[in-house]
Design an enzyme around this catalytic site. Structure first.
Site, short mmCIF file in Angstrom:
data_model
loop_
_atom_site.label_atom_id
_atom_site.label_comp_id
_atom_site.label_asym_id
_atom_site.label_seq_id
_atom_site.Cartn_x
_atom_site.Cartn_y
_atom_site.Cartn_z
CE LYS A 15 0.62 -5.45 1.21
NZ LYS A 15 -0.01 -6.76 1.45
CG HIS B 42 -5.80 -1.99 8.00
ND1 HIS B 42 -6.31 -2.48 9.18
CD2 HIS B 42 -4.95 -2.93 7.54
CE1 HIS B 42 -5.80 -3.66 9.43
NE2 HIS B 42 -4.97 -3.97 8.45
CG HIS C 278 -2.34 -2.17 11.22
ND1 HIS C 278 -2.27 -2.02 9.86
CD2 HIS C 278 -1.99 -3.46 11.48
CE1 HIS C 278 -1.89 -3.16 9.31
NE2 HIS C 278 -1.72 -4.05 10.27
#
Length: 567
Positions: A177, A180, A183
């Site tokens: 994933k 973003h 993080h």
């Protein structure tokens, strides 16, 4: 401006500042014999000693009430203040501002300036103390020279803090994933906390808890079988897995795709050799790339853990919850834990699916228990954005209900969200996009600036300055507040920015190269009396004497030896 550093005496003795020689030098000051080793926090003790004679209170009690005054850019201020309310016997009752001001003025009139305190004034309910300016400069600079890179760490602020074991979980991206911005912020803040604790002598274990388990890996496995490329997986795992995930998600609405994904994940849970082998490749290649990217940030981890580690142990947690009478079944067959005070299910947490499999919080429970058994730590910290506050509140509550008293030592360090961070191509997808963008923009700024000197490796320089810009921008506001990211603001060459911090760092190194960086034995403190110099000294003093330390507020002064704060 005259040099603050006069020629070194041949005998290496410390020279008194001009004007003090006629008074007999520093010996005329009423100070402890070992003056050179006197810490800056002794100013508070000196003030407390005089106050104790008037107030008839032990100096130890008064020291806690004397705090450093926040440094002001706009005006000259005192160095310390005593809050009258904090020493009033009937402090539980309300006092009018006029009453507190009167008490402050009465106390101030009884106090006298001495060799340490040069001025006493009053503020709204406070008595303010200004330290003798030459003594301030002498004491602070000697302490800086004595402690060198450990200045501040040896301060009174931290001297009584017991050394502890700390486990800190931060960054924690999801494999396949997009990484973003939450993080990235977790990475910056978590690493700063870990560095700070390590500098203070604590034993720190840094854990990256990866999102590496769940139904999405069934979908990803099927996607890779259809769209995957093993060479691309090796060369650019994060990018390729993301591309595969996007492609298979388009087909995920089809019933056949859903069935294939469930079958793949079922095989994964059953430890099917071929399926497990593919999942291990996803994980190991991704971690290798993460390590390379984290290295650019100066970040490292002691453990790369993940949800997959606690798949089986989460079943043990469910069994424990059932044995303790905490696990309840709903009409749909899901497992919940009642968290309400009145046990009326007004607040509960779902810990098990209807098919008996675990959820994210169940695996977090297993991870917390395992970490405590393994590390026997004094504190366990989770650094994530504030949207997960409810999750961690439930996590800690369940641990307490299970009888784990150490749950009191668990802490969620939450932070606000970053909005508006985009590259020139559009939405940010991966951390590396952000780092490359910072470097690219900084290179462009350097090329267009008239003052930029010719350097050996402009790309490396742009990388370091760009990273500093990202990090300092993140520390600008309150930790709990959301903020709007701006590339233009982050990369400004003036003001409280990472770019200006790096510029100041480079200029200081240049001054060292020009004048040498040998240990000084003499300082002409009379040359350090301008408001700007006093402001810097006050900042340095406040590191030693600040009576309160708030983890959730940015530090007013950041001192570091290396070019990057995060390292």
């Amino acid at each position: 401006m005259a040099s603050a550093f006069p020629p070194r005496p041949e005998n290496g003795a410390i020279r008194p500042a001009p004007g003090l020689e006629e008074q007999g030098g520093w010996d005329d000051y009423d100070l402890p014999p070992l003056y050179a080793a006197m810490a800056a926090c002794s100013f508070r003790r000196s003030i407390a000693s005089q106050l104790s004679k008037i107030l008839d209170l032990p100096p130890e009690n008064l020291i806690k009430s004397i705090s450093a005054v926040p440094v002001s850019k706009k005006r000259q201020i005192a160095d310390f203040q005593l809050s009258i309310d904090s020493i009033t016997e009937d402090s539980s009752s309300d006092h009018s501002a006029q009453d507190l001001q009167l008490r402050a003025q009465t106390l101030a009139e009884k106090l006298k300036c001495d060799a340490v305190v040069s001025e006493i004034s009053t503020g709204p309910g406070t008595v303010n103390f200004t330290i003798n300016r030459e003594l301030l400069a002498k004491t602070v600079l000697q302490q800086v020279l004595k402690d060198s890179s450990e200045y501040g760490i040896k301060s009174e602020l931290f001297s009584t803090v017991p050394r502890q074991k700390a486990v800190i979980e931060f960054s924690s991206p999801n494999i396949a994933k997009k990484f973003h911005i939450g993080h990235l912020r977790s990475t910056i803040i978590g690493n700063f906390i870990a560095n700070l604790k390590a500098a203070l002598g604590h034993q720190v274990t840094r854990i990256n808890y990866l999102g590496d388990w769940g139904m999405q890996f069934g979908l990803l496995g099927v996607g890779f079988q259809q769209f995957g490329n093993k060479e691309k997986l090796k060369s650019s795992p994060l990018q390729h897995l993301f591309e595969v995930y996007v492609q298979i998600n388009k087909a995920a609405e089809e019933e056949n795709t859903k069935k294939l994904a469930k079958d793949f994940f079922r095989k994964l849970e059953e430890h099917d050799e071929q399926t497990l082998s593919l999942w291990k490749q996803f994980r190991s290649f991704s971690i290798e790339e993460y390590i390379r990217i984290y290295k650019r940030l100066g970040v490292h981890f002691d453990e790369y853990s993940g949800e997959s580690f606690y798949q089986e142990k989460s079943q043990e947690v469910l069994k424990m919850l059932e044995e303790k009478g905490l696990l309840q079944k709903t009409m749909k067959g899901t497992g919940i834990v009642d968290l309400s005070e009145k046990k009326d299910l007004s607040s509960f947490s779902t810990v098990m699916r209807s098919d008996g499999t675990s959820l994210y919080i169940t695996r977090d429970l297993a991870a917390a228990i395992d970490r405590m058994n393994k590390h026997n730590c004094d504190t366990m910290m989770y650094v994530t954005d504030k949207s997960q506050s409810n999750h961690f509140q439930h996590l800690f509550q369940i641990l307490k209900l299970m009888g784990y008293d150490w749950a009191e030592r668990c802490q969620h360090v939450s932070f606000g969200l970053v909005q508006g961070m985009k590259t020139r191509r559009g939405e940010v997808i991966f951390l590396e996009d952000v780092l490359d963008e910072a470097r690219s923009r900084m290179l462009q700024n350097m090329a267009s600036a008239k003052t930029t000197k010719e350097i050996e490796n402009p790309v490396e320089t742009a990388e370091k300055i760009g990273l500093a810009a990202l990090i300092i921008q993140d520390f600008q506001g309150l930790l709990s507040s959301d903020y709007q990211f701006s590339w233009d603001r982050a990369l400004q060459s003036r003001g409280d920015t990472g770019v200006f911090l790096q510029y100041t760092h480079a200029r200081l190194h240049s001054l060292e190269q020009m004048h040498g960086n040998e240990q000084l034995t003499d300082v002409n403190v009379a040359c350090l009396q301008e408001p700007e110099a006093i402001s810097v000294l006050q900042h340095l003093l406040s590191i030693f004497t600040r009576s309160r330390f708030h983890l959730k507020k940015p530090l007013s002064l950041l001192i570091h030896k290396k070019p990057l704060l995060i390292r």
